[in-house]
Design a protein around this motif. Structure first.
Motif, mmCIF file in Angstrom:
data_model
loop_
_atom_site.group_PDB
_atom_site.id
_atom_site.type_symbol
_atom_site.label_atom_id
_atom_site.label_comp_id
_atom_site.label_asym_id
_atom_site.label_seq_id
_atom_site.Cartn_x
_atom_site.Cartn_y
_atom_site.Cartn_z
ATOM 1 N N GLN A 1 -7.494 -27.150 -12.986
ATOM 2 C CA GLN A 1 -6.078 -27.301 -11.702
ATOM 3 C C GLN A 1 -5.417 -26.105 -11.940
ATOM 4 O O GLN A 1 -4.795 -26.185 -10.199
ATOM 5 C CB GLN A 1 -5.666 -28.675 -11.659
ATOM 6 C CG GLN A 1 -5.070 -29.530 -11.151
ATOM 7 C CD GLN A 1 -4.010 -30.655 -11.642
ATOM 8 O OE1 GLN A 1 -4.714 -31.250 -12.848
ATOM 9 N NE2 GLN A 1 -3.329 -30.990 -11.175
ATOM 10 N N GLU B 1 -6.442 -24.199 -9.135
ATOM 11 C CA GLU B 1 -6.574 -24.175 -7.489
ATOM 12 C C GLU B 1 -8.026 -24.721 -7.482
ATOM 13 O O GLU B 1 -8.311 -24.548 -6.320
ATOM 14 C CB GLU B 1 -5.614 -23.407 -6.823
ATOM 15 C CG GLU B 1 -4.031 -23.398 -6.861
ATOM 16 C CD GLU B 1 -3.429 -23.075 -6.099
ATOM 17 O OE1 GLU B 1 -3.928 -21.954 -4.976
ATOM 18 O OE2 GLU B 1 -2.187 -22.717 -5.606
ATOM 19 N N GLU C 1 -8.062 -30.605 -7.302
ATOM 20 C CA GLU C 1 -7.443 -30.483 -7.356
ATOM 21 C C GLU C 1 -7.525 -32.319 -8.054
ATOM 22 O O GLU C 1 -8.569 -32.966 -8.296
ATOM 23 C CB GLU C 1 -6.972 -30.467 -6.014
ATOM 24 C CG GLU C 1 -6.841 -29.389 -5.016
ATOM 25 C CD GLU C 1 -6.823 -29.867 -3.712
ATOM 26 O OE1 GLU C 1 -6.479 -30.846 -3.218
ATOM 27 O OE2 GLU C 1 -6.407 -28.681 -2.620
ATOM 28 N N ARG C 2 -5.395 -32.949 -8.567
ATOM 29 C CA ARG C 2 -5.973 -34.190 -8.641
ATOM 30 C C ARG C 2 -5.339 -34.522 -7.602
ATOM 31 O O ARG C 2 -4.787 -35.065 -7.225
ATOM 32 C CB ARG C 2 -5.214 -34.309 -9.893
ATOM 33 C CG ARG C 2 -5.113 -35.750 -10.586
ATOM 34 C CD ARG C 2 -4.699 -35.375 -12.367
ATOM 35 N NE ARG C 2 -4.636 -36.913 -12.968
ATOM 36 C CZ ARG C 2 -4.391 -36.822 -14.018
ATOM 37 N NH1 ARG C 2 -4.041 -35.389 -15.217
ATOM 38 N NH2 ARG C 2 -4.198 -37.762 -14.762
ATOM 39 N N TYR D 1 -10.639 -36.533 -9.371
ATOM 40 C CA TYR D 1 -10.381 -34.962 -9.043
ATOM 41 C C TYR D 1 -11.324 -34.899 -7.873
ATOM 42 O O TYR D 1 -11.741 -35.522 -7.603
ATOM 43 C CB TYR D 1 -10.903 -33.918 -9.678
ATOM 44 C CG TYR D 1 -10.271 -34.170 -11.292
ATOM 45 C CD1 TYR D 1 -8.936 -33.170 -11.570
ATOM 46 C CD2 TYR D 1 -9.419 -35.293 -12.768
ATOM 47 C CE1 TYR D 1 -8.365 -33.422 -12.264
ATOM 48 C CE2 TYR D 1 -9.704 -35.510 -13.312
ATOM 49 C CZ TYR D 1 -7.804 -34.185 -13.493
ATOM 50 O OH TYR D 1 -7.394 -34.469 -14.884
ATOM 51 N N GLY E 1 -11.025 -27.471 -4.628
ATOM 52 C CA GLY E 1 -10.072 -27.109 -4.104
ATOM 53 C C GLY E 1 -10.039 -25.631 -3.789
ATOM 54 O O GLY E 1 -10.769 -25.586 -3.175
ATOM 55 N N THR E 2 -8.653 -25.846 -2.710
ATOM 56 C CA THR E 2 -8.405 -25.422 -1.745
ATOM 57 C C THR E 2 -9.145 -23.375 -2.675
ATOM 58 O O THR E 2 -9.572 -23.092 -1.376
ATOM 59 C CB THR E 2 -6.903 -24.698 -0.969
ATOM 60 O OG1 THR E 2 -6.016 -24.919 -2.335
ATOM 61 C CG2 THR E 2 -6.945 -26.505 -0.443
#
Length: 284
Positions: free
Chosen positions: A70, A73, A76-77, A82, A85-86
């Motif tokens: 996290q 990145e 994402e939480r 979860y 992520g981007t």
């Protein structure tokens, strides 16, 4: 052996990159990658307990590694759950070099047009060796359960977009046949002669079908997007639940959108905006 519908919740943890090390041999990096792969198997946010179970880790280890991912990145939480992520999406878009983003940029408006015409799940995919890679996907409220995800790969022989592309790539089609055509469902065209006949039909008619061949309950219709060299650079498809999906209803819209998309790719190449190869992924 009975064939069941695709169900990511009950699938085994993915090992597409080769066999995972035994638990006692796993490094922290191994464990983090297994968590990322487990997240990638879901079309929803996932809690730490379920991720730990799927990755065969203790809950405390999974929680600690997810915190590291996290901070970087990569995940994402969302509340207590979860998702990918981007930063991971950005890294993935660069895996095959600069061409796929260019292709996606040129064809995304046409994918959006296709969705507006159908309001069903629509896909944009490219061929990589004997697999297809989903470049983009748009779905509405009636989305059918499907193994397709942006960035995911599937064997080309059992998907509509894959067959639409293999029909115009003899070497890739023969490579798929030589590698074997294992039946993913009872409807998969696993016989080489029948499969070659299907590809001949697709070349003649310019349209391909997946009649529950990749997953039970999922049907789709697909067409190639032809590039300036007379070879497809991508394929578009419309998919839906088999019990209500009429493939003939969407054939006309697919052909029209694919024609406009092909014109856009040709115009972009003339301006030098798309590499001379047409914009597809490099061969494996």
């Amino acid at each position: 052996m009975p064939v069941t519908a695709f169900s990511p919740e009950h699938a085994d943890p993915p090992h597409s990159g080769g066999p995972s090390p035994e638990p006692e041999q796993q490094t922290a990096v191994d464990k983090a990658l297994i968590l990322l792969k487990s997240l990638a198997e879901h079309d929803r946010d996932v809690g730490v307990s379920e991720l730990a179970r799927r990755a065969r880790l203790t809950k405390s280890t999974a929680f600690r590694l997810l915190g590291i991912l996290q901070r970087n990145e990569l995940v994402e939480r969302v509340g207590s759950n979860y998702r990918l992520g981007t930063q991971l999406v950005d890294i993935g878009s660069r895996v095959y070099g600069p061409t796929p983003p260019l292709l996606q940029e040129r064809l995304l408006p046409h994918l959006a047009d296709l969705y507006e015409l159908t309001h069903e799940t629509v896909h944009l995919a490219v061929l990589h060796g004997t697999e297809i890679v989903y470049v983009n996907k748009i779905h509405g409220h009636r989305a059918a359960r499907s193994p397709s995800r942006i960035g995911a790969r599937l064997p080309a022989y059992c998907t509509g977009v894959g067959k639409a592309l293999l029909a115009f790539d003899h070497d890739a089609a023969e490579g798929a046949i030589e590698a074997g055509l294992p039946a993913r469902t009872e409807y998969t065209l696993a016989d080489p002669d029948r499969f070659r006949a299907e590809l001949r039909r697709i070349r003649q008619e310019g349209i391909a079908y997946d009649r529950q061949e990749a997953a039970i309950g999922l049907t789709c219709v697909a067409v190639p997007v032809m590039g300036p060299l007379g070879r497809p650079v991508a394929a578009l498809s419309v998919a839906g639940a088999d019990h209500r999906f009429d493939t003939s209803r969407y054939a006309g819209a697919l052909r029209r959108v694919a024609h406009e998309a092909a014109r856009a790719v040709t115009a972009a190449k003339a301006r030098g905006a798309v590499p001379s190869g047409g914009g597809g992924l490099p061969r494996a």
